[in-house]
Design an enzyme around this catalytic site. Structure first.
Site, short mmCIF file in Angstrom:
data_model
loop_
_atom_site.label_atom_id
_atom_site.label_comp_id
_atom_site.label_asym_id
_atom_site.label_seq_id
_atom_site.Cartn_x
_atom_site.Cartn_y
_atom_site.Cartn_z
NE ARG A 179 36.97 29.94 12.44
CZ ARG A 179 37.01 30.77 11.39
NH1 ARG A 179 36.58 30.79 10.16
NH2 ARG A 179 38.03 31.75 11.45
NE ARG A 201 28.03 36.27 20.83
CZ ARG A 201 27.43 36.31 22.23
NH1 ARG A 201 26.31 36.87 22.30
NH2 ARG A 201 28.32 36.40 23.36
CG ASP A 237 39.03 32.63 8.02
OD1 ASP A 237 38.60 32.89 8.72
OD2 ASP A 237 39.30 31.24 7.99
N1 UDP Z 1 37.33 27.56 20.09
C1 UDP Z 1 37.43 26.84 21.08
N2 UDP Z 1 38.56 26.98 22.18
C2 UDP Z 1 39.72 27.91 21.74
C3 UDP Z 1 39.56 28.27 20.54
C4 UDP Z 1 38.77 28.13 19.46
O1 UDP Z 1 36.60 26.11 21.55
O2 UDP Z 1 40.62 27.84 22.71
C5 UDP Z 1 36.18 27.33 19.00
C6 UDP Z 1 35.13 28.35 19.41
O3 UDP Z 1 33.84 27.84 19.26
C7 UDP Z 1 35.49 29.28 18.13
C8 UDP Z 1 35.85 28.27 17.08
O4 UDP Z 1 36.55 27.28 17.76
O5 UDP Z 1 34.21 30.05 17.93
C9 UDP Z 1 36.50 28.97 15.85
O6 UDP Z 1 38.01 29.40 16.60
P1 UDP Z 1 38.65 30.71 15.78
O7 UDP Z 1 40.01 30.88 16.31
O8 UDP Z 1 38.67 30.01 14.25
O9 UDP Z 1 37.74 31.68 15.90
P2 UDP Z 1 38.07 33.32 15.61
O10 UDP Z 1 39.49 33.77 15.59
O11 UDP Z 1 37.63 33.59 14.20
O12 UDP Z 1 37.17 34.08 16.56
#
Ligand code: UDP
Length: 372
Positions: free
Chosen positions: A170, A247, A358
């Site tokens: 992503r 989750r 999304d």
């Molecule tokens: N992720 C990470 N470090 C960060 C941000 C994101 O490892 O600082 C990884 C983590 O596994 C997360 C995934 O990237 O679940 C997707 O991040 P996103 O920001 O798209 O998640 P959301 O905002 O949908 O929670």
């Protein structure tokens, strides 16, 4: 009485409701919560639009979706550029030249690529089969250890080796100095919040809140020709094939009597020890100003804690691993055969389709489903 009963006033349900109403259909939308807008719901505190169920930044490459949402809101020029805080060291996200420079002191894209290639090679990964291998192969072991491993294991409650690779894909990896978290052509936050946007989407449509469809199914089924269901698919079938895992997220929200807490909308805490995953400072989604352009004297922050979903809590993220994928496929088979009043039931949205959608993808899916 109604052509359609729509269960859930989140983006999937509301998009369907709008499009069907525009086609002249009579629609009833119900939701078990006491407000519309599902998890994109925002509410005002001290002039600040607070994202009660977590930060939502609208971004899309889909012109049709972008044109559609423009009907209901003006979008500001917010660009998501989160910061990662690893034990007090600050890194730019998504992974880009600023991140590589801070991590290794490299200055050129060529040096950064060479560093990643070296780490990928010594980890011996050829075909990434899980999130850990995918992450190391994209950005190397140092970034994996400091910016991904701790955050991901807090967020998902599972070792990175047991998570699917797509979750980390992503995030963009860029060999340019560009901190824009998304690779989207269009991005922004609806001026005045998402609740206003959703309420304009629902103009002229009957909505009933604090109504639990699954508790009172028969009464509601008899009111409409066709049902669109956007709640959890396993709950619809009474968990007959088992519980899908989700989750959940808990927010600790505070109003602070200072104008600026962290200087950015999102700061991710990427070490394993800090119990929260990130802190959102809501005012920065609207540049710290009220609609008249006056600076806001106070601030609202939310610490975000991730946990395994338990009955009675709000499900947020489907856990798209193999075990749950197999269970979902079995539920989907039931769903494909499900009818009410002789018409197929439409299952949609993050919970109805058990997909890490999304916002724009939810709207696109609803638009496609409604183009009969
Ligand atoms: N992720 C990470 N470090 C960060 C941000 C994101 O490892 O600082 C990884 C983590 O596994 C997360 C995934 O990237 O679940 C997707 O991040 P996103 O920001 O798209 O998640 P959301 O905002 O949908 O929670």
């Amino acid at each position: 009485m109604y052509d359609y009963l729509i269960v859930g006033a989140g983006l999937y349900g509301v998009t369907c409701a709008r499009l069907l109403t525009d086609e002249g259909k009579k629609v009833l939308v119900i939701d078990r919560r006491d407000h519309i807008a599902g998890n994109v719901y925002t509410e005002e505190t001290e002039g600040i639009q607070v994202h009660r169920y977590g930060a939502h930044i609208f971004h899309t490459n889909d012109r049709k979706v972008w044109d559609f949402v423009q009907r209901f809101a003006e979008f500001n020029r917010f660009t998501n550029a989160p910061i990662a805080n690893y034990k007090g060291e600050l890194y730019s996200l998504p992974f880009n030249m600023y991140t590589f420079n801070r991590m290794w002191g490299v200055v050129t894209p060529e040096e950064a690529e060479a560093k990643i290639e070296e780490q990928r090679r010594s980890a011996g990964i050829t075909e990434p089969g899980n999130l850990e291998e995918q992450a190391i192969s994209l950005v190397g072991t140092d970034i994996y250890e400091k910016l991904i491993k701790g955050y991901t294991e807090k967020q998902w409650g599972r070792p990175c080796r047991e998570l699917p690779a797509f979750i980390i894909r992503r995030l963009p990896v860029r060999f340019t100095y560009d901190n824009n978290y998304f690779n989207a052509l269009y991005q922004g936050i609806p001026v005045g919040g998402y609740t206003g946007m959703v309420s304009r989407m629902l103009e002229g449509i009957e909505v009933r809140l604090v109504v639990d469809y699954l508790e009172d199914r028969e009464a509601y089924e008899n009111t409409a020709g066709q049902v669109i269901y956007t709640g959890p698919i396993d709950a619809y079938f009474g968990y007959s094939l088992g519980h899908l895992e989700y989750r959940s997220v808990r927010f600790e929200t505070e109003l602070l009597d200072i104008p600026n807490f962290q200087g950015n909308a999102a700061v991710n805490y990427t070490d394993a020890e800090t119990p929260w995953t990130r802190i959102i400072e809501h005012k920065w989604f609207e540049f710290g100003k009220d609609p008249e352009g006056n600076p806001l004297p106070k601030t609202v922050i939310s610490r975000e804690y991730s946990s395994e979903w338990k009955p009675g809590e709000e499900p947020y993220y489907p856990v798209n691993d193999e075990k749950n994928g197999t269970m979902y496929a079995a539920y989907k088979e039931l769903a494909d055969k499900e009818t009410v009043n002789g018409n197929p039931v439409i299952f949609g949205g993050r919970l109805g389709e058990y997909r890490y959608y999304d916002m724009d993808q939810v709207i696109a899916a609803a638009m496609n489903r409604m183009s009969f």
